[in-house]
Enzyme design. Structure first.
Site, PDB file in Angstrom:
ATOM      1  N   THR A  47      44.422  -4.378 -13.279  1.00 13.17           N
ATOM      2  CA  THR A  47      44.684  -3.415 -14.350  1.00 13.17           C
ATOM      3  C   THR A  47      45.410  -2.176 -13.831  1.00 13.17           C
ATOM      4  O   THR A  47      46.332  -1.662 -14.467  1.00 13.17           O
ATOM      5  CB  THR A  47      43.356  -2.986 -15.004  1.00 13.17           C
ATOM      6  OG1 THR A  47      42.657  -4.147 -15.435  1.00 13.17           O
ATOM      7  CG2 THR A  47      43.610  -2.077 -16.189  1.00 13.17           C
ATOM      8  N   THR A  48      44.989  -1.697 -12.662  1.00 13.20           N
ATOM      9  CA  THR A  48      45.547  -0.476 -12.082  1.00 13.20           C
ATOM     10  C   THR A  48      47.026  -0.624 -11.761  1.00 13.20           C
ATOM     11  O   THR A  48      47.749   0.375 -11.676  1.00 13.20           O
ATOM     12  CB  THR A  48      44.754  -0.120 -10.808  1.00 13.20           C
ATOM     13  OG1 THR A  48      43.361  -0.081 -11.134  1.00 13.20           O
ATOM     14  CG2 THR A  48      45.168   1.226 -10.249  1.00 13.20           C
ATOM     15  N   TYR A 110      40.898  -8.273 -26.829  1.00 13.37           N
ATOM     16  CA  TYR A 110      41.345  -8.184 -28.219  1.00 13.37           C
ATOM     17  C   TYR A 110      40.767  -9.288 -29.091  1.00 13.37           C
ATOM     18  O   TYR A 110      40.256  -9.017 -30.169  1.00 13.37           O
ATOM     19  CB  TYR A 110      42.883  -8.158 -28.316  1.00 13.37           C
ATOM     20  CG  TYR A 110      43.375  -7.810 -29.705  1.00 13.37           C
ATOM     21  CD1 TYR A 110      43.318  -6.503 -30.155  1.00 13.37           C
ATOM     22  CD2 TYR A 110      43.870  -8.791 -30.559  1.00 13.37           C
ATOM     23  CE1 TYR A 110      43.750  -6.173 -31.426  1.00 13.37           C
ATOM     24  CE2 TYR A 110      44.304  -8.469 -31.840  1.00 13.37           C
ATOM     25  CZ  TYR A 110      44.237  -7.158 -32.263  1.00 13.37           C
ATOM     26  OH  TYR A 110      44.652  -6.838 -33.536  1.00 13.37           O
ATOM     27  N   TYR A 136      36.318 -11.299 -13.836  1.00 14.61           N
ATOM     28  CA  TYR A 136      36.460  -9.850 -13.987  1.00 14.61           C
ATOM     29  C   TYR A 136      35.926  -9.437 -15.351  1.00 14.61           C
ATOM     30  O   TYR A 136      36.497  -9.782 -16.381  1.00 14.61           O
ATOM     31  CB  TYR A 136      37.936  -9.476 -13.820  1.00 14.61           C
ATOM     32  CG  TYR A 136      38.276  -8.006 -13.925  1.00 14.61           C
ATOM     33  CD1 TYR A 136      37.311  -7.003 -13.860  1.00 14.61           C
ATOM     34  CD2 TYR A 136      39.600  -7.608 -14.074  1.00 14.61           C
ATOM     35  CE1 TYR A 136      37.640  -5.671 -13.948  1.00 14.61           C
ATOM     36  CE2 TYR A 136      39.951  -6.271 -14.156  1.00 14.61           C
ATOM     37  CZ  TYR A 136      38.975  -5.304 -14.100  1.00 14.61           C
ATOM     38  OH  TYR A 136      39.321  -3.982 -14.192  1.00 14.61           O
ATOM     39  N   ARG A 141      37.606  -2.029 -21.395  1.00 14.32           N
ATOM     40  CA  ARG A 141      39.009  -2.320 -21.689  1.00 14.32           C
ATOM     41  C   ARG A 141      39.184  -3.517 -22.627  1.00 14.32           C
ATOM     42  O   ARG A 141      40.103  -3.547 -23.426  1.00 14.32           O
ATOM     43  CB  ARG A 141      39.784  -2.593 -20.393  1.00 14.32           C
ATOM     44  CG  ARG A 141      40.114  -1.344 -19.600  1.00 14.32           C
ATOM     45  CD  ARG A 141      41.039  -1.687 -18.445  1.00 14.32           C
ATOM     46  NE  ARG A 141      41.436  -0.508 -17.700  1.00 14.32           N
ATOM     47  CZ  ARG A 141      42.499   0.242 -17.956  1.00 14.32           C
ATOM     48  NH1 ARG A 141      43.280  -0.051 -18.973  1.00 14.32           N
ATOM     49  NH2 ARG A 141      42.789   1.282 -17.208  1.00 14.32           N
ATOM     50  N   LYS A 166      33.817  -9.364 -10.413  1.00 19.47           N
ATOM     51  CA  LYS A 166      34.045  -7.916 -10.398  1.00 19.47           C
ATOM     52  C   LYS A 166      33.356  -7.382 -11.647  1.00 19.47           C
ATOM     53  O   LYS A 166      33.828  -7.572 -12.768  1.00 19.47           O
ATOM     54  CB  LYS A 166      35.537  -7.577 -10.410  1.00 19.47           C
ATOM     55  CG  LYS A 166      35.803  -6.064 -10.439  1.00 19.47           C
ATOM     56  CD  LYS A 166      37.275  -5.737 -10.528  1.00 19.47           C
ATOM     57  CE  LYS A 166      37.485  -4.225 -10.616  1.00 19.47           C
ATOM     58  NZ  LYS A 166      38.916  -3.859 -10.779  1.00 19.47           N
ATOM     59  N   ILE A 208      35.943  -3.590  -5.796  1.00 20.89           N
ATOM     60  CA  ILE A 208      37.400  -3.571  -5.970  1.00 20.89           C
ATOM     61  C   ILE A 208      37.705  -2.219  -6.592  1.00 20.89           C
ATOM     62  O   ILE A 208      37.311  -1.940  -7.720  1.00 20.89           O
ATOM     63  CB  ILE A 208      37.901  -4.739  -6.832  1.00 20.89           C
ATOM     64  CG1 ILE A 208      37.654  -6.054  -6.090  1.00 20.89           C
ATOM     65  CG2 ILE A 208      39.378  -4.578  -7.149  1.00 20.89           C
ATOM     66  CD1 ILE A 208      38.081  -7.298  -6.864  1.00 20.89           C
TER      67      ILE A 208
END
Length: 295
Positions: A47-48, A110, A136, A141, A166, A208
């Site tokens: 994501t980062t 979503y 993850y 998010r 994660k 992470i």
């Protein structure tokens, strides 16, 4: 293929130029920076890294650049996830993963699938994946939380393929249940930097991290001390990092990380819309924390 995920994985930002292109020289500098700071492995296109605003060609080139410019020869994890199961599988099977050790795959966003949907999605992904997969879970998010029960079902059903989670729900009891009932060899990694030490204290294997881009040496010393059982040193370091880490997320990620990296002169402070650079107020507060604690 086996991979040791104990320690600090850095969720790399993707540096951009003022014109919006990927800044490959800055990416090389960042790779040297985090390696010198003590990270244990690299996570690319998480994501980062802003992959949501990158083209498939850019994603491939960024991964190939990291493989070719990996000064410590560290293991590399690549983020491949999405809310279309068939497309996630197609991408995994066509992406050039030469030199990559594992895939990080986020829960579908979503669509908001229920737990049966999450289990079915990841079962399909795990059966098709060409490399081991890190599950993850980041409900802040994606809009959906993968419960400990679902994570454990997948971990037990796919040994050696589902190799880690994660866990970024921020729900410590959820992480505790996974730690209690996980199969042997399944890594539990914090996805929340300010909860990473606490996760290790419960028996977790590492993190992470976004902070590891910026406050690399201090953050890695903190985590490595915790993993070695030296919680006196780890706690002291964690407190020096706590407010600065909060600031990294105050206006969204990687907004804060790129602001801090720019303050430190590592990369330019450039993002792709819809993300915009940090406010002057946040920049000022970040500078104060960096100066106060020598970060």
């Amino acid at each position: 293929m086996s991979i040791n995920l104990r320690g600090v994985g850095v969720a790399l930002v993707t540096p951009f130029t003022a014109g919006g292109e990927v800044d490959y020289p800055a990416l090389t500098s960042l790779l040297h920076h985090v390696t010198a700071g003590g990270v244990d492995y690299l996570v690319v296109l998480g994501t980062t890294g802003e992959p949501a605003t990158m083209t498939p060609e850019e994603k491939h080139r960024v991964v190939r650049h990291c493989v070719a410019n990996n000064p410590g020869g560290l293991p590399i994890v690549v983020g491949i996830g999405g809310n279309n199961t068939a497309e996630v599988i197609r991408t995994m099977q066509t992406f050039d993963l030469t030199g990559v050790s594992a895939i990080l795959s986020v829960t579908p966003y979503y669509n908001k699938p229920n737990q049966r949907g999450l289990e079915a999605h990841f079962s399909a992904v795990l059966e098709a994946a060409p490399l081991p997969v890190i599950l993850y879970n980041v409900p802040g998010r994606t809009g959906v939380n993968m419960t400990a029960e679902t994570t454990l079902k997948l971990a037990h059903a796919y040994p050696g393929q589902a190799v880690a989670v994660k866990e970024a729900s921020g729900i410590m009891s959820q992480a505790a249940y996974i730690l209690r009932d996980r199969p042997e060899g399944f890594f539990v990694l914090s996805g929340e930097d300010n909860l990473a030490m606490a996760t290790v204290a419960m028996g977790g294997d590492g993190v992470i991290s976004v902070s590891a881009n910026v406050f690399t040496e201090t953050f890695c010393r903190m985590m490595h001390a915790a993993l070695e059982g030296d919680f006196r040193q780890a706690a002291a370091l964690n407190l020096t990092l706590h407010e600065a880490t909060d600031l990294l997320f105050a206006e969204g990620n990687p907004v804060g990380a790129k602001a801090a990296l720019a303050i430190k002169g590592t990369i330019g402070n450039f993002l792709r819309l819809p993300l915009v650079p940090a406010s002057e107020g946040l920049m000022t507060r970040m500078r104060q924390q960096i100066e106060r604690y020598g970060l």
